[in-house]
Write an enzyme that holds these catalytic residues in place. Structure first.
Site, mmCIF file in Angstrom:
data_model
loop_
_atom_site.group_PDB
_atom_site.id
_atom_site.type_symbol
_atom_site.label_atom_id
_atom_site.label_comp_id
_atom_site.label_asym_id
_atom_site.label_seq_id
_atom_site.Cartn_x
_atom_site.Cartn_y
_atom_site.Cartn_z
ATOM 1 N N GLU A 44 -5.576 -9.029 -3.072
ATOM 2 C CA GLU A 44 -6.699 -9.863 -2.642
ATOM 3 C C GLU A 44 -7.658 -10.137 -3.808
ATOM 4 O OE1 GLU A 44 -10.162 -9.476 0.838
ATOM 5 O OE2 GLU A 44 -8.978 -7.733 0.241
ATOM 6 N N LYS A 112 -8.922 -16.556 4.448
ATOM 7 C CA LYS A 112 -8.995 -15.331 5.253
ATOM 8 C C LYS A 112 -9.782 -15.572 6.539
ATOM 9 C CE LYS A 112 -10.325 -10.446 4.579
ATOM 10 N NZ LYS A 112 -10.875 -9.500 3.560
ATOM 11 N N TYR A 118 -18.676 -4.226 7.650
ATOM 12 C CA TYR A 118 -19.034 -2.861 8.026
ATOM 13 C C TYR A 118 -18.747 -1.957 6.839
ATOM 14 C CZ TYR A 118 -13.966 -2.689 8.606
ATOM 15 O OH TYR A 118 -12.622 -2.783 8.389
ATOM 16 N N CYS A 148 -5.917 -8.806 3.669
ATOM 17 C CA CYS A 148 -6.544 -7.516 3.972
ATOM 18 C C CYS A 148 -6.943 -7.358 5.438
ATOM 19 C CB CYS A 148 -7.733 -7.294 3.044
ATOM 20 S SG CYS A 148 -8.147 -5.530 2.855
ATOM 21 N N SER A 176 -7.921 -2.747 -0.389
ATOM 22 C CA SER A 176 -8.314 -1.767 0.621
ATOM 23 C C SER A 176 -8.832 -0.513 -0.064
ATOM 24 C CB SER A 176 -7.099 -1.428 1.505
ATOM 25 O OG SER A 176 -7.425 -0.439 2.453
ATOM 26 N N GLY A 325 -20.796 27.023 -13.820
ATOM 27 C CA GLY A 325 -20.609 26.952 -12.378
ATOM 28 C C GLY A 325 -19.429 26.076 -12.004
ATOM 29 N N ASN A 404 -38.040 23.053 -11.720
ATOM 30 C CA ASN A 404 -37.686 21.661 -12.003
ATOM 31 C C ASN A 404 -37.922 21.290 -13.461
ATOM 32 O OD1 ASN A 404 -36.843 21.183 -9.397
ATOM 33 N ND2 ASN A 404 -38.766 20.271 -8.726
ATOM 34 N N LYS A 545 -34.486 10.541 -3.071
ATOM 35 C CA LYS A 545 -33.712 11.017 -4.221
ATOM 36 C C LYS A 545 -32.396 10.260 -4.344
ATOM 37 C CE LYS A 545 -35.307 15.825 -4.659
ATOM 38 N NZ LYS A 545 -34.873 17.241 -4.698
#
Length: 576
Positions: A44, A112, A118, A148, A176, A325, A404, A545
């Site tokens: 597509e 199409k 969505y 699609c 997709s 970590g 911080n 944030k």
């Protein structure tokens, strides 16, 4: 015997790189022609790239798209293959379209019909839906074109193409996007769709990364009985050629006559004559590539997303703050696999609170990966900050402010290295932290790309375990897996002081974010009510944030980014 040779060009375009995308298309065209293909299908919107977003509002972009379609058409002169090329059609409006190209000419255009609006999709913002079916006829074989979302619509236009028009094959040009489990879901869905309508399907999916989206490929050909006779590789470019026996359609319909009584919508139909089928030699054997395990699937998606973001935006090297970590370790592993060890730099930035074992773990990881590291302590700079602020902070006890400050010093260091050497800073926060705000704005959130921002902490560990097993040796040191997670911003600190155990937290987050359950529904599954409310309130309060966070790879059904659009100013609190 109705035998059609189909080639699927599962390729990785770059958005707006018309010249580069054209070169890829021409190479695929040569391969299809050399293989004696009757039909060549591209993904597509392959020529412009997908999704073009607000580039669609630039007439210059639309004109370039049309110009390069004409350029591509010229390369089909004197060739026998019929091509379905994804492009933007525009006259009185814009359409997500597929051009039928053969012999140097554009024989027809399909627009199409089903436009998704969505999740990550905004196609109704940019495109007008088509209203007409297009059928390509080669000798007695009829091929219906879809794009699609058309194939994901439960009924149309597949019903009208197969039942109304009697096409032998539905070709689908697709872009997709990936999420965990999508390859298996897509494979099962298209298999059932082909069987329901007793029609073969050729599905060509895009591959590669575009900002936070990853396209996983997995192109396939399914016969009318629902059998997947060819399944392409995941996360890799591939040109797939299949010999398809379309007599199978009739055999299936005779045995299972359900479709005789199904009703269809009366779409107008245009038929394009594409000439005769080609003489064929040899036979292309089907290949069905196996689906990877969940952890490998996620890992390969992260590699694809990072690699393409770096490559397509003109970077060469990346830099990562290594803490010893699990999060920074996995990011370093992904970066090394995606870009090569020579293109990954690690920075250790110890403070007075950094344990000896954290430094050793970070150094061991770097040595195992073969990446270059630097040690730039933050202690003296931190004390300078405290000295500079002491008169303003007088009478105030140390709190999160001082924590911080340390994170922001580290962020400054990494951005300085980025400015000086042109390295892209990779942030190391995971989805659990992004959801709850357990991260420092302009500190550990500072950077250009957030590799694991859509990976829950529990999955970070699972992928790490899988990686060591896949490599057959301990790349990520065992101590990183077993020690309690900590930011090491004050003595004795652990993540679980402020957060529930990650096994609990991640399931609450998944149920709330991805499945959309209310707190009451989540609590009914056995979770502590207060914990559920605390977690959902953390999500609400930390939207500011996330709005400022770096983009990262989407691997879940609902990630923070394109498909999470919550307001910052918001007084709604979840009732329980």
């Amino acid at each position: 015997m109705k035998r059609l040779r189909v080639t699927l060009a599962q390729l990785n375009p770059t958005l707006g790189d018309f010249e580069g995308n054209l070169k890829k298309a021409i190479e695929a065209l040569r391969v299809a022609e050399d293989r004696g293909s009757d039909l060549l299908v591209f993904p597509e919107l392959f020529l412009p790239g997908y999704p073009p977003e607000d580039l669609m509002l630039r007439l210059s972009f639309l004109r370039e798209n049309r110009k390069y379609l004409q350029k591509f058409a010229q390369h089909t002169k004197n060739l026998g293959v019929t091509v379905l090329m994804g492009f933007i059609d525009s006259d009185e409006d814009a359409y997500n379209a597929a051009a039928v190209v053969k012999g140097g000419e554009i024989l027809g255009v399909y627009r199409k019909i089903s436009l998704p609006n969505y999740g990550v999709f905004d196609e109704r913002r940019y495109f007008k839906p088509g209203e007409e079916l297009l059928v390509v006829k080669m000798d007695e074989i009829k091929v219906g074109i879809t794009i699609c979302e058309d194939i994901w619509n439960p009924v149309e236009p597949s019903a009208s193409l197969s039942l109304g028009e009697g096409v032998h094959l539905i070709a689908n040009l697709s872009a997709s996007p990936y999420h965990v489990g999508k390859p298996a879901l897509r494979k099962d869905y298209l298999s059932m769709k082909a069987y329901d309508y007793h029609v073969a399907m050729a599905y060509c999916n895009m591959v590669g990364g575009q900002d936070e989206l990853v396209f996983d490929g997995g192109s396939m050909v399914v016969d009318a009985s629902g059998e997947v006779i060819n399944y392409g590789k995941l996360f890799e470019e591939e040109i797939i050629t299949v010999d398809l026996d379309l007599d199978e359609n009739l055999r299936v319909s005779l045995v299972d006559p359900r479709r005789r009584y199904m009703k269809t919508q009366n779409y107008p139909v245009k038929t394009v004559e594409a000439g005769n089928l080609r003489e064929k030699s040899g036979h292309f054997e089907p290949v069905v590539n196996p689906l990877p395990v969940r952890e490998e699937e996620m890992f390969r998606a992260l590699i694809t997303g990072l690699r393409d973001y770096v490559r397509k935006n003109g970077f060469e090297k990346v830099v990562i703050g290594l803490s010893g970590g699990m999060d920074s370790s996995l990011v370093a592993v992904v970066a090394t696999e995606a870009l090569g060890k020579e293109n990954v730099k690690g920075v250790l930035m110890p403070s007075m609170y950094t344990s000896k074992e954290s430094i050793e773990d970070a150094q061991t990881l770097a040595k195992n990966l073969g990446i270059e590291t630097f040690i730039v302590p933050i202690t003296d700079v931190f004390h300078s900050y405290l000295e500079a602020l002491k008169d303003v902070f007088v009478g105030r006890e140390p709190d999160i402010t001082e924590e911080n400050l340390q994170a922001r010093i580290r962020g400054n260091y990494l951005m300085a290295l980025s400015n000086k050497f042109g390295w892209l800073v990779l942030t190391t926060g995971n989805k659990s932290e992004m959801a709850t705000g357990y991260a420092t704005l302009y500190g550990d959130m500072a950077g250009g790309f957030a590799v694991i921002k859509d990976v829950y902490k529990t999955d970070v560990y699972r992928i790490g375990r899988w990686y060591n097993s896949w490599r057959g040796k301990e790349i990520i040191p065992e101590n990183i897996f077993v020690k309690p997670p900590t930011a090491e911003l004050r003595p004795g600190q652990t993540d679980q002081e402020k957060l529930p155990p990650y096994e609990v937290l991640d399931e609450i987050l998944r149920l709330y974010i991805e499945e959309g359950l209310d707190p009451e529904e989540i609590a009914s599954k056995g979770f502590d009510r207060k914990t559920v409310l605390d977690v959902t309130e953390m999500i609400r309060k930390n939207e500011y944030k996330r709005k400022q966070a770096a983009i990262g790879v989407k691997i879940s059904t609902r990630a923070f980014g394109k498909d999470w659009r919550m307001p910052i100013t918001n007084r709604f609190k979840e009732p329980l």
